[in-house]
Design an enzyme around this catalytic site. Structure first.
Site, mmCIF file in Angstrom:
data_model
loop_
_atom_site.group_PDB
_atom_site.id
_atom_site.type_symbol
_atom_site.label_atom_id
_atom_site.label_comp_id
_atom_site.label_asym_id
_atom_site.label_seq_id
_atom_site.Cartn_x
_atom_site.Cartn_y
_atom_site.Cartn_z
ATOM 1 N N ASP A 197 0.873 -1.179 0.000
ATOM 2 C CA ASP A 197 0.000 0.000 0.000
ATOM 3 C C ASP A 197 0.910 1.230 0.000
ATOM 4 O OD1 ASP A 197 -1.873 1.974 0.403
ATOM 5 O OD2 ASP A 197 -2.828 1.004 2.118
ATOM 6 N N GLU A 223 -1.119 -0.802 -4.096
ATOM 7 C CA GLU A 223 -2.339 -0.082 -3.711
ATOM 8 C C GLU A 223 -2.106 1.421 -3.598
ATOM 9 O OE1 GLU A 223 -4.434 -1.977 -0.519
ATOM 10 O OE2 GLU A 223 -5.013 -0.075 0.407
ATOM 11 N N GLU A 249 -10.535 2.876 -1.588
ATOM 12 C CA GLU A 249 -10.981 3.084 -0.208
ATOM 13 C C GLU A 249 -11.415 4.518 0.066
ATOM 14 O OE1 GLU A 249 -7.614 3.574 2.930
ATOM 15 O OE2 GLU A 249 -6.854 2.185 1.443
ATOM 16 N N ASP A 272 -14.859 0.622 0.900
ATOM 17 C CA ASP A 272 -14.998 0.470 2.354
ATOM 18 C C ASP A 272 -16.501 0.534 2.624
ATOM 19 O OD1 ASP A 272 -13.208 1.533 5.178
ATOM 20 O OD2 ASP A 272 -15.384 1.344 5.136
ATOM 21 N N HIS A 299 -12.151 -2.758 1.726
ATOM 22 C CA HIS A 299 -11.222 -2.143 2.668
ATOM 23 C C HIS A 299 -11.776 -2.278 4.081
ATOM 24 C CE1 HIS A 299 -9.798 1.424 5.013
ATOM 25 N NE2 HIS A 299 -8.638 1.033 4.514
ATOM 26 N N GLU A 324 -9.628 -8.034 4.268
ATOM 27 C CA GLU A 324 -8.574 -7.283 4.962
ATOM 28 C C GLU A 324 -8.812 -7.383 6.461
ATOM 29 O OE1 GLU A 324 -8.215 -3.104 3.976
ATOM 30 O OE2 GLU A 324 -6.282 -2.966 5.014
HETATM 31 MG MG MG Z 1 -5.008 1.436 1.836
#
Ligand code: MG
Length: 373
Positions: A197, A223, A249, A272, A299, A324
């Site tokens: 990420d 990411e 996200e 998310d 997310h 995740e």
């Molecule tokens: Mg992230």
């Protein structure tokens, strides 16, 4: 059954640090009804602002607070209420925190419907196609490659078969970035899936160059290397990167995700649930992603309420890949202790609950310890 109130609980650690750790505060949503049943949800956003959006008095026909829009309604009519909330907050909503607040209420409505009908949320979303899903350990990069490698070895010992490192000092020094990823790969061996990420800090040319350099270490996805508004940049990067590009996200609404997938061309799509528009909108996003042959990986880096909601979404996604999961030691007590029963990863997998609703409840002592007014 009628909705009688919508309540936002603001939870917060005593000290907030300027780091990419989303578990330092929380906006917990409770939808109350005349039946005594309470629905539980969360908006992973600024709790003060979520509270204001829920409690605001009406200004006019397309600008009202969410509480006023839903009180008196039948909570089982979740899709109707989603559109009532979306249209009733049009002037200040449609994206950003307007959608975050709707997400929190929408999750609570699904929880309530499940409790009222004695069904897990995934059954109401159309039916689970799995009873467990592989979890990936999600962690921040440590300051040095050696310390990051030690974290990686610990996650393997705990049974994880996939892990992601992000943020920290990554992206500030390209040589150190390569050393960090090399150290992880050397620590975990060839069979563990490793994701990176980046933390929104490269331009397109740097991201293309680094994707080629990091491909040597078999990184499964890269990411958020670019700013979320740089959709044209994501299109260029996705076409040129040897590593899958992941993002999403920061985004809310199906419209934003349609743009990111169709124009941005990303391979891994990360709504998310507590920001993108709740379970109602996330299911529509997951359907779009499936139609386009990409992968939807929700997310999740806040409280266990978001973990629960994400698991119910993952349960019904036909081509789901991962859940995740904040790595042990990475989140705060708001991540690990707020709900019961607590989640535990067994041999790299999280079980999907068959209990009514989301299948989790708040732990009152933890709420009392961290609640602020
Ligand atoms: Mg992230």
């Amino acid at each position: 059954m009628r909705i009688t109130d919508v309540e936002v609980l603001h939870l917060r650690l005593d000290t907030i640090r300027d780091e990419a750790n989303g578990t330092q505060d929380a906006a917990i949503v409770r939808v109350h009804t005349d039946s005594g049943l309470i629905g539980l949800g969360e908006a992973d956003s600024s709790p003060h602002i979520v509270k204001a959006i829920v409690e605001a008095p009406r200004s006019h026909s397309i600008m009202a607070g969410i509480r006023e829009l839903v009180v008196g309604e039948d909570p089982l009519l979740v899709r109707r209420l989603w559109h009532k909330m979306y249209d009733g907050t049009l002037y200040f909503g449609r994206r950003g925190v307007g959608l975050h607040a709707i997400s929190g209420v929408d999750i609570a409505l699904w929880d309530l419907a499940g409790k009222a009908l004695g069904q897990p949320v995934h059954a109401l979303l159309g039916g689970a196609v799995r009873d467990r899903i592989r979890a990936y350990a999600s962690a921040l990069f440590a300051p040095t490659p050696e310390e990051t490698a030690a974290k990686a070895r610990r996650y393997v010992e705990l049974g994880f078969t996939a892990m992601k490192f992000g943020w920290g000092n990554f992206g500030q020094d390209l040589a150190r970035d390569v050393a960090q990823v090399r150290a992880i790969r050397e620590a975990v061996g060839p069979t563990i899936q490793v994701m990176v990420d980046v933390g929104i800090c490269w331009d397109v040319a740097t991201a293309v160059d680094m994707a080629h350099r990091l491909a040597e270490y078999d990184v499964f996805w890269l990411e958020e290397p670019l700013h979320p508004d740089n959709v044209a940049g994501y299109a260029t990067l996705s076409a040129r990167s040897p590593i899958r590009i992941a993002a999403g996200e920061e985004d809310a609404s199906l419209y934003a995700f349609e743009d990111l997938v169709d124009r941005g061309g990303i391979a891994i799509v990360q709504p998310d649930v507590s920001r993108a528009g709740g379970l109602t909108e996330s299911l529509r996003i997951a359907d779009l992603v499936h139609r386009r042959g990409r992968l939807c990986v929700p997310h999740n880096f806040s409280t266990g309420i978001l973990t629960a909601a994400s698991l119910h979404l993952n349960a019904v996604i036909p081509n789901a890949l991962f859940q995740e999961f904040p790595a042990p030691g990475e989140g705060s007590p708001l991540n690990s202790d707020l709900i019961s029963p607590a989640f535990s990863v067994q041999a790299g997998y999280l079980a999907i609950s068959g209990a009514p609703g989301l299948g989790v409840e708040l732990v009152p002592d933890v709420v009392d310890r961290y609640r602020v007014e």
